[in-house]
Design a protein around this motif. Structure first.
Motif, PDB file in Angstrom:
ATOM      1  N   VAL A  11       0.947  -1.241   0.701  1.00  0.00           N
ATOM      2  CA  VAL A  11      -0.141   0.276  -0.327  1.00  0.00           C
ATOM      3  C   VAL A  11       0.964   1.620  -0.346  1.00  0.00           C
ATOM      4  O   VAL A  11       0.968   2.453  -1.317  1.00  0.00           O
ATOM      5  CB  VAL A  11      -0.727  -0.259   1.156  1.00  0.00           C
ATOM      6  CG1 VAL A  11      -1.488   1.259   1.376  1.00  0.00           C
ATOM      7  CG2 VAL A  11      -1.866  -1.191   1.460  1.00  0.00           C
ATOM      8  N   ALA A  12       2.022   1.211   1.661  1.00  0.00           N
ATOM      9  CA  ALA A  12       3.003   2.249   0.776  1.00  0.00           C
ATOM     10  C   ALA A  12       2.940   2.868  -0.568  1.00  0.00           C
ATOM     11  O   ALA A  12       3.981   3.630  -0.919  1.00  0.00           O
ATOM     12  CB  ALA A  12       4.011   2.311   2.160  1.00  0.00           C
ATOM     13  N   ALA A  13       4.278   1.949  -1.211  1.00  0.00           N
ATOM     14  CA  ALA A  13       4.738   1.477  -2.400  1.00  0.00           C
ATOM     15  C   ALA A  13       3.322   2.683  -3.548  1.00  0.00           C
ATOM     16  O   ALA A  13       3.828   2.978  -4.367  1.00  0.00           O
ATOM     17  CB  ALA A  13       5.067  -0.019  -2.925  1.00  0.00           C
ATOM     18  N   CYS A  14       2.337   2.019  -3.458  1.00  0.00           N
ATOM     19  CA  CYS A  14       1.184   2.331  -3.879  1.00  0.00           C
ATOM     20  C   CYS A  14       1.337   4.319  -3.971  1.00  0.00           C
ATOM     21  O   CYS A  14       1.357   4.459  -5.415  1.00  0.00           O
ATOM     22  CB  CYS A  14      -0.325   2.392  -3.929  1.00  0.00           C
ATOM     23  SG  CYS A  14      -0.016  -0.422  -4.412  1.00  0.00           S
ATOM     24  N   HIS A  15       0.932   4.097  -2.573  1.00  0.00           N
ATOM     25  CA  HIS A  15       0.918   5.756  -2.995  1.00  0.00           C
ATOM     26  C   HIS A  15       2.499   6.265  -3.059  1.00  0.00           C
ATOM     27  O   HIS A  15       2.297   7.608  -4.004  1.00  0.00           O
ATOM     28  CB  HIS A  15       0.933   6.153  -1.032  1.00  0.00           C
ATOM     29  CG  HIS A  15      -0.368   5.823  -0.558  1.00  0.00           C
ATOM     30  ND1 HIS A  15      -0.385   5.197   0.622  1.00  0.00           N
ATOM     31  CD2 HIS A  15      -1.081   5.069  -0.984  1.00  0.00           C
ATOM     32  CE1 HIS A  15      -1.954   4.872   1.178  1.00  0.00           C
ATOM     33  NE2 HIS A  15      -2.418   4.688   0.088  1.00  0.00           N
ATOM     34  N   TRP A  16       3.721   6.077  -2.881  1.00  0.00           N
ATOM     35  CA  TRP A  16       4.779   6.170  -3.435  1.00  0.00           C
ATOM     36  C   TRP A  16       4.207   6.739  -4.738  1.00  0.00           C
ATOM     37  O   TRP A  16       5.074   7.522  -5.650  1.00  0.00           O
ATOM     38  CB  TRP A  16       6.325   5.832  -3.030  1.00  0.00           C
ATOM     39  CG  TRP A  16       7.060   6.015  -3.749  1.00  0.00           C
ATOM     40  CD1 TRP A  16       8.626   6.702  -3.232  1.00  0.00           C
ATOM     41  CD2 TRP A  16       8.135   4.755  -4.775  1.00  0.00           C
ATOM     42  NE1 TRP A  16       9.547   6.944  -4.267  1.00  0.00           N
ATOM     43  CE2 TRP A  16       8.717   5.412  -4.917  1.00  0.00           C
ATOM     44  CE3 TRP A  16       7.846   3.278  -4.431  1.00  0.00           C
ATOM     45  CZ2 TRP A  16       9.942   5.095  -5.817  1.00  0.00           C
ATOM     46  CZ3 TRP A  16       8.661   2.971  -6.113  1.00  0.00           C
ATOM     47  CH2 TRP A  16       9.666   3.598  -6.333  1.00  0.00           C
ATOM     48  N   ILE A  17       4.597   5.621  -5.582  1.00  0.00           N
ATOM     49  CA  ILE A  17       4.286   5.238  -7.288  1.00  0.00           C
ATOM     50  C   ILE A  17       3.242   6.509  -7.372  1.00  0.00           C
ATOM     51  O   ILE A  17       3.376   7.263  -8.469  1.00  0.00           O
ATOM     52  CB  ILE A  17       3.588   4.115  -7.711  1.00  0.00           C
ATOM     53  CG1 ILE A  17       4.788   3.127  -7.239  1.00  0.00           C
ATOM     54  CG2 ILE A  17       2.747   4.270  -9.090  1.00  0.00           C
ATOM     55  CD1 ILE A  17       4.606   1.128  -7.463  1.00  0.00           C
ATOM     56  N   GLY A  18       2.349   6.593  -6.679  1.00  0.00           N
ATOM     57  CA  GLY A  18       1.328   7.731  -7.353  1.00  0.00           C
ATOM     58  C   GLY A  18       1.673   8.683  -7.614  1.00  0.00           C
ATOM     59  O   GLY A  18       1.332   9.688  -6.985  1.00  0.00           O
ATOM     60  N   SER A  19       2.655   9.136  -5.858  1.00  0.00           N
ATOM     61  CA  SER A  19       2.663  10.476  -5.625  1.00  0.00           C
ATOM     62  C   SER A  19       4.479  11.237  -6.585  1.00  0.00           C
ATOM     63  O   SER A  19       5.057  12.011  -7.400  1.00  0.00           O
ATOM     64  CB  SER A  19       3.939  10.677  -4.615  1.00  0.00           C
ATOM     65  OG  SER A  19       5.662   9.560  -4.266  1.00  0.00           O
ATOM     66  N   LYS A  20       5.027  10.097  -7.526  1.00  0.00           N
ATOM     67  CA  LYS A  20       5.333   9.737  -8.683  1.00  0.00           C
ATOM     68  C   LYS A  20       5.616  10.220  -9.438  1.00  0.00           C
ATOM     69  O   LYS A  20       5.645  10.369 -10.649  1.00  0.00           O
ATOM     70  CB  LYS A  20       6.529   8.782  -8.592  1.00  0.00           C
ATOM     71  CG  LYS A  20       7.458   8.173  -7.574  1.00  0.00           C
ATOM     72  CD  LYS A  20       8.726   9.629  -7.602  1.00  0.00           C
ATOM     73  CE  LYS A  20       9.675   8.805  -6.248  1.00  0.00           C
ATOM     74  NZ  LYS A  20      11.343   9.773  -6.738  1.00  0.00           N
ATOM     75  N   GLY A  21       4.073   9.971  -9.705  1.00  0.00           N
ATOM     76  CA  GLY A  21       2.654   9.941 -11.151  1.00  0.00           C
ATOM     77  C   GLY A  21       3.365   9.370 -12.325  1.00  0.00           C
ATOM     78  O   GLY A  21       3.342   9.114 -13.355  1.00  0.00           O
ATOM     79  N   TRP A  22       3.638   8.016 -11.669  1.00  0.00           N
ATOM     80  CA  TRP A  22       3.546   7.296 -12.165  1.00  0.00           C
ATOM     81  C   TRP A  22       2.814   5.890 -13.059  1.00  0.00           C
ATOM     82  O   TRP A  22       2.920   5.192 -13.628  1.00  0.00           O
ATOM     83  CB  TRP A  22       5.582   5.958 -11.986  1.00  0.00           C
ATOM     84  CG  TRP A  22       6.209   6.740 -12.041  1.00  0.00           C
ATOM     85  CD1 TRP A  22       6.621   7.840 -12.331  1.00  0.00           C
ATOM     86  CD2 TRP A  22       7.386   5.978 -11.032  1.00  0.00           C
ATOM     87  NE1 TRP A  22       8.110   8.127 -12.397  1.00  0.00           N
ATOM     88  CE2 TRP A  22       8.521   7.158 -11.063  1.00  0.00           C
ATOM     89  CE3 TRP A  22       7.698   4.857  -9.975  1.00  0.00           C
ATOM     90  CZ2 TRP A  22       9.793   6.900 -11.071  1.00  0.00           C
ATOM     91  CZ3 TRP A  22       9.213   4.778  -9.195  1.00  0.00           C
ATOM     92  CH2 TRP A  22       9.462   5.803 -10.005  1.00  0.00           C
ATOM     93  N   ALA A  23       1.147   6.670 -11.983  1.00  0.00           N
ATOM     94  CA  ALA A  23       0.393   5.693 -12.278  1.00  0.00           C
ATOM     95  C   ALA A  23      -0.635   7.129 -12.165  1.00  0.00           C
ATOM     96  O   ALA A  23      -1.819   6.596 -11.162  1.00  0.00           O
ATOM     97  CB  ALA A  23       0.000   4.588 -10.419  1.00  0.00           C
ATOM     98  N   PRO A  24      -0.856   7.485 -13.813  1.00  0.00           N
ATOM     99  CA  PRO A  24      -1.997   8.743 -13.007  1.00  0.00           C
ATOM    100  C   PRO A  24      -3.078   7.925 -14.044  1.00  0.00           C
ATOM    101  O   PRO A  24      -3.207   7.199 -14.720  1.00  0.00           O
ATOM    102  CB  PRO A  24      -1.812   9.287 -14.799  1.00  0.00           C
ATOM    103  CG  PRO A  24      -0.768   8.963 -16.105  1.00  0.00           C
ATOM    104  CD  PRO A  24       0.292   7.430 -14.671  1.00  0.00           C
ATOM    105  N   ALA A  25      -3.907   8.783 -13.540  1.00  0.00           N
ATOM    106  CA  ALA A  25      -5.642   8.450 -13.773  1.00  0.00           C
ATOM    107  C   ALA A  25      -5.827   6.798 -12.697  1.00  0.00           C
ATOM    108  O   ALA A  25      -5.580   7.008 -11.603  1.00  0.00           O
ATOM    109  CB  ALA A  25      -6.206   8.600 -14.418  1.00  0.00           C
ATOM    110  N   THR A  26      -6.370   6.214 -13.953  1.00  0.00           N
ATOM    111  CA  THR A  26      -6.914   4.392 -12.872  1.00  0.00           C
ATOM    112  C   THR A  26      -5.300   3.820 -13.753  1.00  0.00           C
ATOM    113  O   THR A  26      -5.476   2.464 -13.862  1.00  0.00           O
ATOM    114  CB  THR A  26      -7.401   3.890 -13.471  1.00  0.00           C
ATOM    115  OG1 THR A  26      -7.955   3.936 -15.105  1.00  0.00           O
ATOM    116  CG2 THR A  26      -9.121   4.689 -13.208  1.00  0.00           C
ATOM    117  N   GLY A  27      -4.262   3.997 -14.131  1.00  0.00           N
ATOM    118  CA  GLY A  27      -3.131   3.636 -14.270  1.00  0.00           C
ATOM    119  C   GLY A  27      -2.270   2.802 -13.799  1.00  0.00           C
ATOM    120  O   GLY A  27      -2.404   2.761 -12.383  1.00  0.00           O
ATOM    121  N   GLY A  28      -2.130   1.513 -13.807  1.00  0.00           N
ATOM    122  CA  GLY A  28      -1.241   0.841 -12.812  1.00  0.00           C
ATOM    123  C   GLY A  28      -2.372  -0.074 -12.231  1.00  0.00           C
ATOM    124  O   GLY A  28      -2.985  -0.160 -12.635  1.00  0.00           O
TER     125      GLY A  28
END
Ligand SMILES: CSCCC(=O)C(=O)COP(=O)(O)O
Ligand SMILES: [Zn+2]
Length: 204
Positions: A11-28
């Motif tokens: 879950v923490a990794a998902c939040h980090w990925i989001g903060s990096k902009g690597w999962a825009p919108a519903t991607g990833g």
């Protein structure tokens, strides 16, 4: 480490990925192996940067069956394929970064070869910038069964280390646990950005 700790780390990794902009919108999409028969996959269609533990759904690795009847990722078949192919894979991260998406379209070959970068050593088993790191690159496909078959055929001849790219789509990478998958993701993203800039400057 217990399942619960790994899930909290995912879950923490998902939040980090989001903060990096690597999962825009519903991607990833992201997953975690529970045992040799089950994994937990992110629910389809959600913003992966704001997931919580309840957004992960149990899937049977052998069959893609979902006991709860909920809807895991549209790319479930790629995650379960990786868990079947590589018993040491403990966590998988699939992202849609701009750099991975653009580089995967610029490169016309069936793989991206990275060489000469110290950061290659972020990848498990890599100890020198002199070695070549090969990341397979598959054409994207909307039919996940067909895509999984193509990747399985490739992997039957050539083991895939760390991850692969889907052209114009993104990166899928994994590790023995969440921490290693996260390191591979960050390392590969760094390498993709370097490689893209190098190619732009050298007009390759
Ligand atoms: C606009 S994202 C298109 C689907 C995709 O490539 C992806 O990674 C997310 O799909 P999911 O079903 O896991 O939400
Ligand atoms: Zn995707």
């Amino acid at each position: 480490m217990t399942d619960d700790t790994q899930l909290m780390q995912l879950v923490a990794a998902c939040h980090w990925i989001g903060s990096k902009g690597w999962a825009p919108a519903t991607g990833g999409n992201m997953s975690l192996r529970q045992d040799d028969q089950h994994c937990l996959l992110s629910e389809s269609g959600k913003d992966k940067g704001t997931l919580s533990a309840e957004d992960f759904i149990q899937v049977q690795i052998a069959t893609n069956h979902v006991p709860s009847g909920r809807k895991p990722s549209a790319e479930t078949g790629l995650h379960t394929l990786i868990y079947r192919l590589y018993p040491e894979a403990g966590a998988i991260l699939h992202t849609h970064s701009v750099n991975a998406t653009v580089l995967s379209r610029v490169v016309k070959h069936a793989a991206i070869v990275l060489q000469g970068y110290e950061m290659q050593k972020t990848l498990r088993g890599q100890h020198s910038h002199l070695d070549a790191v090969t990341i397979p690159l598959f054409d994207n496909h909307q039919d996940m069964d067909a895509l999984a078959q193509r990747i399985a055929f490739f992997a039957s001849k050539t083991p895939i280390n760390w991850g692969f790219l889907l052209r114009g789509h993104g990166l899928t990478c994994w590790g023995r646990d969440v921490s290693e998958a996260r390191r591979h993701l960050e390392g590969l993203e760094f390498l993709f950005q370097c490689e893209l800039q190098r190619r732009q400057r050298e007009a390759l």
